[in-house]
Design an enzyme around this catalytic site. Structure first.
Site, PDB file in Angstrom:
ATOM      1  N   ASP A  10       0.872  -1.175   0.000  1.00  0.00           N
ATOM      2  CA  ASP A  10       0.000   0.000   0.000  1.00  0.00           C
ATOM      3  C   ASP A  10       0.910   1.227   0.000  1.00  0.00           C
ATOM      4  O   ASP A  10       2.139   1.104  -0.181  1.00  0.00           O
ATOM      5  CB  ASP A  10      -1.009  -0.032   1.156  1.00  0.00           C
ATOM      6  CG  ASP A  10      -0.385   0.215   2.521  1.00  0.00           C
ATOM      7  OD1 ASP A  10       0.854   0.336   2.593  1.00  0.00           O
ATOM      8  OD2 ASP A  10      -1.125   0.276   3.512  1.00  0.00           O
ATOM      9  N   CYS A  67       2.986  -3.480   3.909  1.00  0.00           N
ATOM     10  CA  CYS A  67       2.182  -2.310   4.251  1.00  0.00           C
ATOM     11  C   CYS A  67       2.809  -1.717   5.507  1.00  0.00           C
ATOM     12  O   CYS A  67       3.976  -2.006   5.790  1.00  0.00           O
ATOM     13  CB  CYS A  67       0.700  -2.666   4.412  1.00  0.00           C
ATOM     14  SG  CYS A  67       0.270  -3.724   5.794  1.00  0.00           S
ATOM     15  N   THR A  69       2.287  -2.225   8.780  1.00  0.00           N
ATOM     16  CA  THR A  69       2.631  -3.271   9.756  1.00  0.00           C
ATOM     17  C   THR A  69       2.845  -4.637   9.118  1.00  0.00           C
ATOM     18  O   THR A  69       3.340  -5.553   9.773  1.00  0.00           O
ATOM     19  CB  THR A  69       1.488  -3.435  10.772  1.00  0.00           C
ATOM     20  OG1 THR A  69       0.302  -3.808  10.039  1.00  0.00           O
ATOM     21  CG2 THR A  69       1.230  -2.162  11.557  1.00  0.00           C
ATOM     22  N   HIS A 100       8.683 -25.167   6.994  1.00  0.00           N
ATOM     23  CA  HIS A 100       7.672 -25.939   7.730  1.00  0.00           C
ATOM     24  C   HIS A 100       6.252 -25.712   7.211  1.00  0.00           C
ATOM     25  O   HIS A 100       5.436 -26.635   7.250  1.00  0.00           O
ATOM     26  CB  HIS A 100       7.699 -25.580   9.224  1.00  0.00           C
ATOM     27  CG  HIS A 100       8.870 -26.164   9.947  1.00  0.00           C
ATOM     28  ND1 HIS A 100       8.923 -26.276  11.325  1.00  0.00           N
ATOM     29  CD2 HIS A 100      10.050 -26.664   9.491  1.00  0.00           C
ATOM     30  CE1 HIS A 100      10.074 -26.826  11.679  1.00  0.00           C
ATOM     31  NE2 HIS A 100      10.786 -27.062  10.587  1.00  0.00           N
ATOM     32  N   HIS A 135       5.946 -32.172   7.648  1.00  0.00           N
ATOM     33  CA  HIS A 135       5.410 -30.819   7.450  1.00  0.00           C
ATOM     34  C   HIS A 135       4.310 -30.825   6.379  1.00  0.00           C
ATOM     35  O   HIS A 135       3.363 -30.049   6.453  1.00  0.00           O
ATOM     36  CB  HIS A 135       6.522 -29.853   7.057  1.00  0.00           C
ATOM     37  CG  HIS A 135       7.656 -29.842   8.032  1.00  0.00           C
ATOM     38  ND1 HIS A 135       7.472 -29.528   9.358  1.00  0.00           N
ATOM     39  CD2 HIS A 135       8.969 -30.144   7.888  1.00  0.00           C
ATOM     40  CE1 HIS A 135       8.631 -29.620   9.992  1.00  0.00           C
ATOM     41  NE2 HIS A 135       9.555 -30.002   9.119  1.00  0.00           N
TER      42      HIS A 135
HETATM   43  C1  RB5 Z   1      -2.119   2.439   6.536  1.00  0.00           C
HETATM   44  O1  RB5 Z   1      -2.159   3.608   7.302  1.00  0.00           O
HETATM   45  C2  RB5 Z   1      -1.945   1.237   7.442  1.00  0.00           C
HETATM   46  O2  RB5 Z   1      -3.121   0.988   8.130  1.00  0.00           O
HETATM   47  C3  RB5 Z   1      -1.525   0.028   6.640  1.00  0.00           C
HETATM   48  O3  RB5 Z   1      -0.354   0.311   5.948  1.00  0.00           O
HETATM   49  C4  RB5 Z   1      -1.250  -1.240   7.412  1.00  0.00           C
HETATM   50  O4  RB5 Z   1      -0.401  -1.009   8.482  1.00  0.00           O
HETATM   51  C5  RB5 Z   1      -2.433  -2.045   7.767  1.00  0.00           C
HETATM   52  O5  RB5 Z   1      -2.331  -3.160   8.293  1.00  0.00           O
END
Ligand code: RB5
Length: 147
Positions: A10, A67, A69, A100, A135
């Site tokens: 993203d 993204c 996180t 695995h 596995h």
């Molecule tokens: C975008 O602000 C953020 O929510 C996205 O990049 C991500 O971390 C979502 O899981």
């Protein structure tokens, strides 16, 4: 055999995605980077889904998605049948999800780890083969849940 990799992200992880693309190419992977290309705010589910469909269809062997996180895009990718995607912030887990769990996608968070570590994690993921044996029994159990 050609090794094919799809990448998507993203807006929060464009720079990291582009660095991953370059790095994967130096490791001998043929990379399809499906964007996005601008930092305009976008929605991670559609980018996770697009990369996941490309892997699930066999168009690409593996996928790496990023993204902020890694979590949201991973959740979206895992909704596509045939996808096994894990979020990793360390190289050991990246190796293990291949060996695995036969993961076919890796997710990472650009706001969680630095670019240097992310490239090492990607390398661990891309250079590890599925171990099979016991596995495979367990991965088959995951597939059975989908069915
Ligand atoms: C975008 O602000 C953020 O929510 C996205 O990049 C991500 O971390 C979502 O899981």
């Amino acid at each position: 055999m050609t090794k094919t990799l799809v990448l998507s992200s993203d807006h929060a992880a464009i720079e990291l995605r582009q660095a991953l693309a370059k790095h994967a190419e130096t490791l001998g992977w043929t990379v399809t980077d499906i964007g996005p290309t601008t930092t305009e705010s976008t929605h991670y589910p559609k980018h996770g889904e697009a990369a996941a469909r490309s892997v699930a269809s066999g168009e690409n062997q593996l996928g790496i998605i990023v993204c902020g996180t890694g979590q949201g895009i991973m959740m979206a990718a895992n909704k596509v049948k045939g996808i096994r995607c894990g979020v990793c912030s360390d190289t050991f887990s990246a190796k293990m999800i291949r060996e695995h769990n036969d993961a076919n996608m890796l997710a990472m968070g650009a706001r969680v780890i630095g670019q240097g570590l992310a490239l090492e994690i990607a390398e661990a993921f891309l250079s590890t083969e599925f171990g099979g044996g016991r596995h495979a029994t367990r991965v088959d159990m995951i597939k059975a849940i989908e069915d």
